[in-house]
Structure formats: structure tokens, C-alpha cells
Design a protein around this motif. Structure first.
Motif, PDB file in Angstrom:
ATOM      1  N   ASN A  51      62.753  65.974  27.679  1.00  0.00           N
ATOM      2  CA  ASN A  51      61.878  66.110  28.842  1.00  0.00           C
ATOM      3  C   ASN A  51      60.787  65.038  28.875  1.00  0.00           C
ATOM      4  OD1 ASN A  51      62.830  68.448  30.379  1.00  0.00           O
ATOM      5  ND2 ASN A  51      62.411  69.579  28.503  1.00  0.00           N
ATOM      6  N   VAL A  52      60.470  64.476  27.713  1.00  0.00           N
ATOM      7  CA  VAL A  52      59.549  63.336  27.642  1.00  0.00           C
ATOM      8  C   VAL A  52      60.300  62.165  27.013  1.00  0.00           C
ATOM      9  CG1 VAL A  52      57.481  62.421  26.543  1.00  0.00           C
ATOM     10  CG2 VAL A  52      57.441  64.710  27.533  1.00  0.00           C
ATOM     11  N   THR A  53      60.343  61.048  27.720  1.00  0.00           N
ATOM     12  CA  THR A  53      61.026  59.862  27.209  1.00  0.00           C
ATOM     13  C   THR A  53      60.146  58.638  27.451  1.00  0.00           C
ATOM     14  OG1 THR A  53      62.168  59.581  29.338  1.00  0.00           O
ATOM     15  CG2 THR A  53      63.351  60.774  27.598  1.00  0.00           C
ATOM     16  N   GLY A  54      60.465  57.564  26.753  1.00  0.00           N
ATOM     17  CA  GLY A  54      59.679  56.357  26.966  1.00  0.00           C
ATOM     18  C   GLY A  54      60.020  55.260  25.991  1.00  0.00           C
ATOM     19  N   GLU A  55      59.083  54.307  25.890  1.00  0.00           N
ATOM     20  CA  GLU A  55      59.288  53.112  25.074  1.00  0.00           C
ATOM     21  C   GLU A  55      57.938  52.649  24.537  1.00  0.00           C
ATOM     22  OE1 GLU A  55      60.205  48.489  26.174  1.00  0.00           O
ATOM     23  OE2 GLU A  55      61.594  49.993  26.988  1.00  0.00           O
TER      24      GLU A  55
ATOM     25  N   TYR B 196      57.664  55.397  35.570  1.00  0.00           N
ATOM     26  CA  TYR B 196      57.020  55.498  34.269  1.00  0.00           C
ATOM     27  C   TYR B 196      55.515  55.295  34.412  1.00  0.00           C
ATOM     28  CZ  TYR B 196      61.380  55.397  31.601  1.00  0.00           C
ATOM     29  OH  TYR B 196      62.597  55.701  31.069  1.00  0.00           O
ATOM     30  N   SER B 197      54.769  56.029  33.604  1.00  0.00           N
ATOM     31  CA  SER B 197      53.334  55.768  33.465  1.00  0.00           C
ATOM     32  C   SER B 197      53.134  54.878  32.245  1.00  0.00           C
ATOM     33  CB  SER B 197      52.574  57.095  33.287  1.00  0.00           C
ATOM     34  OG  SER B 197      52.951  57.706  32.066  1.00  0.00           O
ATOM     35  N   GLU B 198      51.888  54.426  32.063  1.00  0.00           N
ATOM     36  CA  GLU B 198      51.536  53.669  30.860  1.00  0.00           C
ATOM     37  C   GLU B 198      50.449  54.433  30.126  1.00  0.00           C
ATOM     38  OE1 GLU B 198      51.409  49.320  30.786  1.00  0.00           O
ATOM     39  OE2 GLU B 198      49.401  49.482  29.915  1.00  0.00           O
ATOM     40  N   VAL B 199      50.727  54.786  28.861  1.00  0.00           N
ATOM     41  CA  VAL B 199      49.808  55.586  28.052  1.00  0.00           C
ATOM     42  C   VAL B 199      49.244  54.716  26.935  1.00  0.00           C
ATOM     43  CG1 VAL B 199      49.591  57.562  26.509  1.00  0.00           C
ATOM     44  CG2 VAL B 199      51.029  57.734  28.542  1.00  0.00           C
TER      45      VAL B 199
ATOM     46  N   TYR C 262      55.230  53.178  27.381  1.00  0.00           N
ATOM     47  CA  TYR C 262      55.729  53.548  28.698  1.00  0.00           C
ATOM     48  C   TYR C 262      56.207  54.983  28.547  1.00  0.00           C
ATOM     49  CZ  TYR C 262      55.683  48.559  29.782  1.00  0.00           C
ATOM     50  OH  TYR C 262      55.301  47.264  29.973  1.00  0.00           O
ATOM     51  N   TRP C 263      55.791  55.875  29.439  1.00  0.00           N
ATOM     52  CA  TRP C 263      55.962  57.319  29.224  1.00  0.00           C
ATOM     53  C   TRP C 263      56.326  57.989  30.547  1.00  0.00           C
ATOM     54  CZ3 TRP C 263      54.218  62.075  30.731  1.00  0.00           C
ATOM     55  CH2 TRP C 263      54.156  63.131  29.809  1.00  0.00           C
ATOM     56  N   ARG C 264      57.325  58.860  30.516  1.00  0.00           N
ATOM     57  CA  ARG C 264      57.654  59.600  31.736  1.00  0.00           C
ATOM     58  C   ARG C 264      58.046  61.029  31.394  1.00  0.00           C
ATOM     59  NH1 ARG C 264      60.712  59.013  35.642  1.00  0.00           N
ATOM     60  NH2 ARG C 264      62.083  60.805  35.569  1.00  0.00           N
ATOM     61  N   TYR C 265      57.820  61.899  32.354  1.00  0.00           N
ATOM     62  CA  TYR C 265      58.219  63.294  32.284  1.00  0.00           C
ATOM     63  C   TYR C 265      59.455  63.462  33.164  1.00  0.00           C
ATOM     64  CZ  TYR C 265      57.632  68.406  32.412  1.00  0.00           C
ATOM     65  OH  TYR C 265      57.818  69.762  32.305  1.00  0.00           O
ATOM     66  N   LYS C 266      60.387  64.267  32.706  1.00  0.00           N
ATOM     67  CA  LYS C 266      61.695  64.390  33.350  1.00  0.00           C
ATOM     68  C   LYS C 266      61.598  64.749  34.836  1.00  0.00           C
ATOM     69  CE  LYS C 266      66.162  66.655  32.531  1.00  0.00           C
ATOM     70  NZ  LYS C 266      66.863  67.621  31.636  1.00  0.00           N
ATOM     71  N   GLN C 267      60.582  65.523  35.192  1.00  0.00           N
ATOM     72  CA  GLN C 267      60.456  65.989  36.569  1.00  0.00           C
ATOM     73  C   GLN C 267      60.007  64.894  37.533  1.00  0.00           C
ATOM     74  OE1 GLN C 267      57.974  69.418  36.918  1.00  0.00           O
ATOM     75  NE2 GLN C 267      57.947  69.412  39.158  1.00  0.00           N
ATOM     76  N   TRP C 268      59.441  63.817  37.003  1.00  0.00           N
ATOM     77  CA  TRP C 268      58.914  62.769  37.874  1.00  0.00           C
ATOM     78  C   TRP C 268      60.018  62.079  38.658  1.00  0.00           C
ATOM     79  CZ3 TRP C 268      54.851  59.801  34.402  1.00  0.00           C
ATOM     80  CH2 TRP C 268      53.812  60.687  34.081  1.00  0.00           C
ATOM     81  N   PRO C 269      59.648  61.410  39.758  1.00  0.00           N
ATOM     82  CA  PRO C 269      60.655  60.649  40.521  1.00  0.00           C
ATOM     83  C   PRO C 269      61.430  59.701  39.604  1.00  0.00           C
ATOM     84  CG  PRO C 269      58.599  60.739  41.743  1.00  0.00           C
ATOM     85  CD  PRO C 269      58.317  61.359  40.400  1.00  0.00           C
TER      86      PRO C 269
ATOM     87  N   GLY D  19      59.247  47.876  21.852  1.00  0.00           N
ATOM     88  CA  GLY D  19      60.520  47.963  22.566  1.00  0.00           C
ATOM     89  C   GLY D  19      61.375  49.136  22.144  1.00  0.00           C
ATOM     90  N   GLY D  20      60.944  49.877  21.091  1.00  0.00           N
ATOM     91  CA  GLY D  20      61.703  51.026  20.612  1.00  0.00           C
ATOM     92  C   GLY D  20      61.571  52.212  21.546  1.00  0.00           C
ATOM     93  N   LYS D  21      62.626  52.991  21.655  1.00  0.00           N
ATOM     94  CA  LYS D  21      62.655  54.134  22.567  1.00  0.00           C
ATOM     95  C   LYS D  21      62.259  55.419  21.846  1.00  0.00           C
ATOM     96  CE  LYS D  21      64.782  51.399  25.578  1.00  0.00           C
ATOM     97  NZ  LYS D  21      64.125  50.844  26.760  1.00  0.00           N
ATOM     98  N   PHE D  22      61.855  56.430  22.640  1.00  0.00           N
ATOM     99  CA  PHE D  22      61.621  57.754  22.080  1.00  0.00           C
ATOM    100  C   PHE D  22      62.030  58.813  23.099  1.00  0.00           C
ATOM    101  CE2 PHE D  22      57.541  56.448  23.970  1.00  0.00           C
ATOM    102  CZ  PHE D  22      57.238  57.535  24.782  1.00  0.00           C
TER     103      PHE D  22
END
Length: 341
Positions: free
Chosen positions: A260-264, A288-291, A277-284, A251-254
Motif C-alpha cells: 500500500n506504500v511504495t516508492g524509491e 508520487y510525493s517527495e518525502v 519518492y513516496w506514494r499511497y496505493k489509493q492516490w491517482p 534509486g532503490g525501491k521499497f
């Protein structure tokens, strides 16, 4: 490639009398937290600032919250420190009738900012002309004296606390000064991972086409070492070469690469598995994707398999390239995890 403990001189320690860290090849770390707190308190306790009939002094180091460490990688010292400091002070005007009391808050002393850029707020607990004059003095003259003490802390951390982290190489009785390179955890060069703005074909409410990325990479390290490189803030700071926000628990954030890269973090199994859970700033927005990183330690290396679901189709190739360039290659360069014979 030899198995662990066989053949590769970078991993064999018997040739050194102390049997540690041949040629300073491994990542070694020294916790500077307790020492830093004592040093900061020493530098500010009873600090007096006087000029033009105004005398002020620091009466209490009320808070020193944060962490610091000194790290050695291949003869380079990498420093990480982040402190939130509160000081109490008091001052008087020459011939003044009251003792003015106040506080100074330093919320962001870190290697990310130069001392001249560190935020510093001066407040007072009383009003009136005398109080405002003393506050103005502390705001202009006092802050500069405090910055000098902060600079002295950083000098002490890099030159005094870190002694012993760099070991003499085989055949040397001491460390030669020209063999030591001191750098910040950002390596003085930030990775530019800013998004390239391109026309978006997807609109809010429309279905977003996605694909899955799968990658595998070999690293010359233990499984736990790769895990640490992805979850310890000082190591993530080192390979991303910039300021990092990281809370490595479920549940921790990063936030990396300037946000430009954020997630949990969704799942963490030390040395074995990381799910984000991972996303790039440019995405809609809000997508979020799942890595998933599956970490498998072999006899002579560690194999990392990455699977990323729900990547926007238009971003697949760029995202794949970014994993290789900004994560895998950077980790190998920063920690020497890419050297195979």
C-alpha cells in the motif's frame, strides 16, 4: 530530561558488571547469516527419504542465498530470515533400471510465511514412467520431509542461535524463562493500512491539487538509530509489522504495508537525511510525493523533521495521521524510542 549518559537508568550501563544493555532495553542484533547457511547445509546434506520401495536422497545443497538475524528489544526476541534454497536430489525405484535426478527449489523461506505455506518446486531431468513415479514421490512424501528440516532450522535459530541475546537483569544471575518472549519480526500482528476507496474527483489529464505536509517529532535515540529504523530491513519489518521489500540505496525501491506504500530512495545521508519518492496505493495512478526526513541529534534526544510535498489535497489529513500512527508511534513502540522522563 538528562543529557546523553546522564541520569536515565535505561541509558546508564555502569550498574551491570558487563556494562551492556541494561534491562535488555536497547535494540541489539546478532547476524545469523553464516550460521544459517551452515545449519541448512547440515540439515539437508545426505538427507534420505524412503518409502514403499522408493529411495531418494539430497545429493547437494546447490544454493543458499539470503540473510537472517536475531534481534532483542526489551526482552523480546525478533527474528528476520529470508532464504532462497536449491537442492539437488536423486532417487530410484526398487528394482528400477535408472537413477532419477532432479532439483528442488525453495524460493521464499521467511518469517512472513509458515513452513506449510512455503513454495517448493520439484523437477526432474529425465522422462519416462519411472521418472514420473519418483517425481510424484518427492512431490508428496519428499516435500513433507523437507518441510520438517526447514522447521528444524527455524527451531534452531530461535532456541539455539539466539542464546545470549537476552541478558539477565540487574540482580539476576541467569535469564528466567518467563522473562523471554519470542516473536517474529511481524509481531504476529500485521498493520492494516489498506486504502479506503472514496470517490475520485480528479481524472486523467486534469490538474491535481496538492499540498505540503510538515511534521516534527522527538525520539529518545541517536540520529543514526532513527536512520537505521528507516533503512534496515529487519528494523522496518519490526515497526511496520509485516513483509517488507527494501533496497536502501539511491534509486532503490521499497514496498511496505502489503504494497500500500511504495516508492524509491532519492537521497541517503546516514544519520542525517533521507529523501524518498513516496506514494499511497489509493492516490491517482503514477502520482508520487517527495518525502524528506531531516534528522538532527540533540544533547538529549533526536529531532526528526518531515516534509512531504505534492500530497493530494483530499489525502492530506489521512496521510498526516498515518505518518503519526504507522511510522512515528510504531517506531517508538517497537524500539523504545519514545520514553522521556
Amino acid at each position: 530530561m538528562a543529557k546523553w549518559g546522564e541520569g536515565d537508568p535505561r541509558w546508564i550501563v555502569e550498574e551491570r558488571p558487563d556494562a551492556t544493555n541494561v534491562n535488555n532495553w536497547h535494540w541489539t542484533e546478532k547476524n545469523a547469516g553464516p550460521w544459517s547457511k551452515d545449519r541448512l547445509k547440515e540439515l539437508f546434506s545426505d538427507l534420505k527419504i524412503a518409502q514403499n520401495g522408493i529411495v531418494c536422497s539430497i545429493t547437494e545443497v546447490e544454493k543458499v542465498d539470503g540473510e537472517a538475524s536475531a534481534n532483542n528489544r526489551k526482552g523480546k526476541l525478533i527474528f528476520f530470515y529470508e532464504w532462497d534454497i536449491k537442492l539437488k536430489w536423486e532417487g530410484v525405484l526398487a528394482g528400477g533400471s535408472e537413477k532419477i535426478k532432479g532439483e528442488i527449489h525453495i524460493p521464499n523461506l521467511s518469517e512472513e510465511n509458515g513452513v506449510s505455506e512455503v513454495d517448493m518446486t520439484v523437477t526432474i531431468k529425465s522422462n519416462g514412467d519411472e521418472a514420473q513415479r519418483v517425481k510424484a514421490f518427492m512431490h508428496h512424501v519428499g516435500r513433507e520431509e523437507i518441510r520438517k528440516q526447514l522447521q528444524e532450522y527455524i527451531r534452531s535459530l530461535k532456541e539455539e542461535f539466539s542464546k545470549g541475546l537476552i541478558l539477565p537483569k540487574k540482580g539476576e544471575s541467569s535469564v528466567k524463562p518467563d522473562n523471554v518472549s519470542t516473536i517474529t519480526s511481524g509481531f504476529n500482528k500485521k498493520i492494516n493500512m489498506n486504502p479506503i476507496i472514496s470517490p475520485q474527483t480528479n481524472k486523467v489529464g486534469c490538474k491535481l491539487d496538492t499540498k505540503t505536509i510538515e511534521l516534527s517529532e522527538k525520539f529518545q535515540c541517536r540520529g543514526q538509530e532513527f536512520y537505521d529504523a528507516m533503512t534496515r530491513i529487519e528494523m522496518v519489518t519490526a515497526f511496520t509489522q509485516g513483509h517488507v521489500k527494501l533496497d536502501p540505496e539511491k534509486g532503490g525501491k521499497f514496498a511496505l504495508f502489503g504494497g500500500n506504500v511504495t516508492g524509491e530512495f532519492k537521497e541517503l545521508v546516514p544519520g542525517k537525511r533521507i529523501v524518498q519518492y513516496w506514494r499511497y496505493k489509493q492516490w491517482p495512478e503514477q502520482h508520487y510525493s517527495e518525502v524528506t526526513f531531516n534528522i538532527e541529534e540533540k544533547d538529549d534526544h533526536t529531532l526528526v523533521r518531515l516534509k512531504q510535498d505534492l500530497v493530494p489535497v483530499a489525502e492530506v489529513e489521512k496521510t498526516r495521521d498515518n505518518w503519526q500512527r504507522y511510522y512515528f508511534d510504531s517506531i517508538k513502540r517497537a524500539f523504545g524510542f519514545g520514553a522521556f522522563l
